[in-house]
Design a protein around this motif. Structure first.
Motif, mmCIF file in Angstrom:
data_model
loop_
_atom_site.group_PDB
_atom_site.id
_atom_site.type_symbol
_atom_site.label_atom_id
_atom_site.label_comp_id
_atom_site.label_asym_id
_atom_site.label_seq_id
_atom_site.Cartn_x
_atom_site.Cartn_y
_atom_site.Cartn_z
ATOM 1 N N PRO A 265 55.679 29.935 37.130
ATOM 2 C CA PRO A 265 55.027 30.281 38.400
ATOM 3 C C PRO A 265 55.031 31.770 38.679
ATOM 4 N N ASP A 266 56.033 32.498 38.149
ATOM 5 C CA ASP A 266 56.066 33.931 38.413
ATOM 6 C C ASP A 266 54.896 34.664 37.771
ATOM 7 N N ASP B 217 51.863 33.369 37.621
ATOM 8 C CA ASP B 217 50.802 33.206 38.616
ATOM 9 C C ASP B 217 50.986 34.195 39.754
ATOM 10 N N ALA C 66 57.403 34.212 42.393
ATOM 11 C CA ALA C 66 57.374 32.746 42.438
ATOM 12 C C ALA C 66 57.275 32.205 43.868
ATOM 13 N N TRP C 67 57.111 33.093 44.838
ATOM 14 C CA TRP C 67 56.897 32.669 46.219
ATOM 15 C C TRP C 67 55.620 31.846 46.291
ATOM 16 N N ARG C 68 55.640 30.706 46.974
ATOM 17 C CA ARG C 68 54.536 29.751 46.901
ATOM 18 C C ARG C 68 53.174 30.334 47.282
ATOM 19 N N PRO C 69 53.059 31.160 48.343
ATOM 20 C CA PRO C 69 51.748 31.756 48.619
ATOM 21 C C PRO C 69 51.247 32.645 47.480
ATOM 22 N N VAL D 223 52.019 32.232 44.281
ATOM 23 C CA VAL D 223 51.630 31.329 43.194
ATOM 24 C C VAL D 223 50.254 30.747 43.461
ATOM 25 N N TRP D 224 50.012 30.348 44.713
ATOM 26 C CA TRP D 224 48.704 29.770 45.029
ATOM 27 C C TRP D 224 47.581 30.788 44.822
#
Length: 648
Positions: A15-16, A18, A286-289, A291-292
């Motif tokens: 994820p990082d 992304d 890797a923070w979800r926003p 990654v999105w």
């Protein structure tokens, strides 16, 4: 961008990475929307290049190690990954262009669509890039140059990897290509910045940075877990810090790619090498926003530039901040819809659909290519329009701007040496009128030639002009200017013209920052030493905020069929620096004791500046921001002839 890779294959999804894509695409979008506020954002493309090289090389090398690499499967996955969103954007651009673009603009769009489908956009825009090229913001598919370079890399790299792997020469191949490509880039940055930007051979080293890291990790079996924790964190922090410095210090004025791209790619490589457990990767990337945003980065990259470009075509160069924010939001919305409705379903089910899906996508791409080629080949039929609008719709580009010039003979473009000047550039007849300056001085030639041919005056013509080369000795705003001007002053010493006319875009520094005209007094002093009896300094003609035909076409959309375009336009359409620059040059001419003629005096009055010579004129005053068209320069030279050649 295309660098989204294939996370369901080796290497394991991170994820990082992304999140790193999010930094890259966010930087690019913010730079394009707000270039003054975020001038360094274009380096996001270089971050993408490293990610692409890393992921693709990890996949291919991993499959080679497992003995299951297949060219057919590799390119089938690339088609499923790249084609769907690209097809959607290309079709949308063609449809929107058909509705809102002029005939000439739509024709150019067809060419760019064709180049985009063939993944050769970088070569097309490289060919178009010159001093008289249309501003980048008016090319809705300009951003596809980077996608083209990536796809060219994907065509060559798998075969090279296969050969090197079988011959156990993988480290030598990667190191050799990286160093050779980087050396070419560093050389071109000093000699030909356009080639350094668009030439794939000069950009492949950025993908090789990622490829080298992938090869090292796969060779050592991903030893990140064996590294001390402090080293992992330091590596990630160093990479993040290096990127931060680049974003903070880099501006479009710096030579690029070159060392700045090297710093950005090194920072990206360090972040990837640090691994997902490094604190910058784990906490920020890797923070979800983040990654999105990385997940939608490819369609976001595809959508944002056409939206901004089409808005500029419709509204003008200066878009209000609320509109720009709305366009960025719309780009994110379209990217999200494209990812959820198109990309993700194909990722989940594309492998199962297999060859039929690849065949359909390929057929659709061929169809869009054919459509683009057809648009480009069509003649421009606008017979029902008034004569001026017909001209504005169908005539433009370098050929229109430079019509009647001695372009390539007496007005030299980039990277041409003084030896390229032709002997006929300086006639033997007297009195000799000598034109010296940049392309604006070169644009005067058709007017002086028409006056000479009219027989009203008897005189000889001399010309030494160069694009982006003001007549300032010792100044080199682009490679070769100093050599051109040194050769010109030597020629003036030999020929001693009766009148030397100095003309250039005197306030260019206020717009782009390349010219330094502080040495004009030194030039005049050298002319006097050469024995030149008269020196005439020409001030600016009307210079516009953007290309005059584009202004007029935009105004024409606001009129009904019986409306007439305004003959004059006010200060809100003029270059905001032109009047002050005229006053300053008048004062400097007086201080030097030389003659001064202002073009503004002949084209402007209290009601504004002429857009064409009269209401019935079929050609605009300029085909760009300020070089006079042939009718306009013919009129202008007729008006100033008595001051230069005497009353008749």
């Amino acid at each position: 961008m295309a660098s989204a890779g294939l996370p369901h294959l080796a290497p394991a999804y991170r994820p990082d990475i992304d999140g790193l894509r999010a930094i890259a695409v966010g930087a690019v979008v913010l730079h394009h929307a707000f270039p003054q506020a975020f001038p360094s954002g274009f380096v996001g493309v270089d971050i993408f290049f490293v990610i692409s090289g890393y992921l693709i090389s990890s996949i291919i090398i991993g499959q080679l190690q497992a003995g299951r690499f297949s060219f057919r499967d590799f390119y089938a996955r690339r088609i499923r990954r790249i084609f769907p969103a690209l097809l959607l954007v290309l079709v949308a651009c063609l449809g929107t262009g058909w509705l809102m673009m002029t005939a000439a603009e739509f024709k150019a769009l067809g060419r760019h669509v064709l180049a985009g489908t063939l993944f050769v956009s970088n070569f097309g825009f490289w060919q178009e890039a010159n001093y008289f090229d249309e501003s980048a913001i008016y090319k809705p598919l300009l951003h596809l140059w980077s996608l083209a370079i990536e796809e060219q890399f994907y065509i060559a790299w798998p075969l090279l990897l296969l050969v090197a792997y079988r011959w156990r020469a993988l480290p030598w191949l990667i190191a050799g290509l990286l160093l050779a490509s980087l050396a070419l880039n560093l050389w071109l940055v000093r000699t030909d910045t356009t080639a350094a930007f668009y030439n794939p051979a000069a950009r492949f080293w950025e993908m090789m940075m990622g490829a080298g890291l992938a090869a090292l990790q796969l060779r050592s079996g991903h030893p990140s877990a064996a590294r001390p924790h402090w080293l992992v964190h330091v590596t990630g922090a160093a990479g993040l810090a290096l990127l931060a410095v680049v974003f903070w210090r880099l501006t479009p004025a710096h030579a690029f790619p070159g060392k700045w791209a090297l710093a950005a790619t090194l920072g990206t490589t360090l972040l990837i090498a640090a691994g997902p457990q490094a604190w910058p990767n784990r906490i920020l990337l890797a923070w979800r926003p983040m990654v999105w945003l990385g997940l939608i980065s490819y369609p976001l990259y595809l959508w944002h530039w056409p939206l901004l470009s089409l808005a500029h075509i419709e509204v003008g160069r200066d878009l209000p901040t609320p509109l720009l924010l709305g366009l960025v939001g719309l780009s994110v919305s379209l990217a999200t819809a494209t990812y959820l409705g198109l990309e993700r379903p194909i990722r989940r089910h594309g492998h199962r659909l297999g060859r039929p899906l690849v065949g359909v996508l390929t057929a659709l791409m061929v169809a869009v290519a054919a459509a683009g080629g057809w648009v480009y080949q069509q003649s421009l039929k606008v017979d029902t329009l008034p004569a001026l609008l017909t001209t504005l719709q169908t005539k433009g580009g370098r050929s229109a701007v430079a019509e009647g010039w001695r372009d390539g003979d007496c007005m030299l473009d980039y990277n041409l040496p003084p030896s390229a000047y032709k002997a006929h550039c300086v006639e033997e007849r007297r009195p000799l009128i000598f034109l010296w300056g940049d392309s604006h001085a070169g644009s005067l030639y058709p007017g002086f030639k028409a006056l000479q041919d009219s027989g009203r005056y008897s005189f000889g013509l001399g010309e030494r002009t160069g694009a982006i080369c003001p007549p300032i000795l010792g100044h080199d705003p682009r490679p070769g200017c100093q050599a051109l001007n040194d050769d010109t002053i030597a020629l003036i010493r030999r020929t001693v013209p009766d009148v030397v006319v100095l003309y250039a875009w005197w306030h260019e520094k206020a717009v782009y920052g390349r010219y330094d005209i502080s040495g004009l007094e030194a030039t005049v002093a050298e002319l006097r030493k050469a024995g030149v009896p008269r020196i005439v300094l020409l001030g600016a003609v009307p210079y516009w905020k953007e290309n005059l035909p584009r202004i007029l076409l935009r105004l024409s959309r606001q009129l009904d069929r019986r409306g007439r375009l305004p003959l004059r336009l006010g200060d809100d359409h003029l270059d905001p620096h032109v009047k002050q620059a005229t006053a300053e040059m008048r004062q400097r001419a007086a201080a030097m004791g030389i003659e001064f003629i202002s073009g503004m005096d002949y084209f402007c009055n209290a009601e504004g500046c002429l857009t064409r010579l009269d209401e019935n004129a079929t050609e605009p005053l300029s085909y760009d921001y300020g070089h006079l068209s042939v009718p306009a320069v013919t009129y202008y030279v007729e008006q100033i002839a008595p001051q230069i050649l005497g009353q008749r």
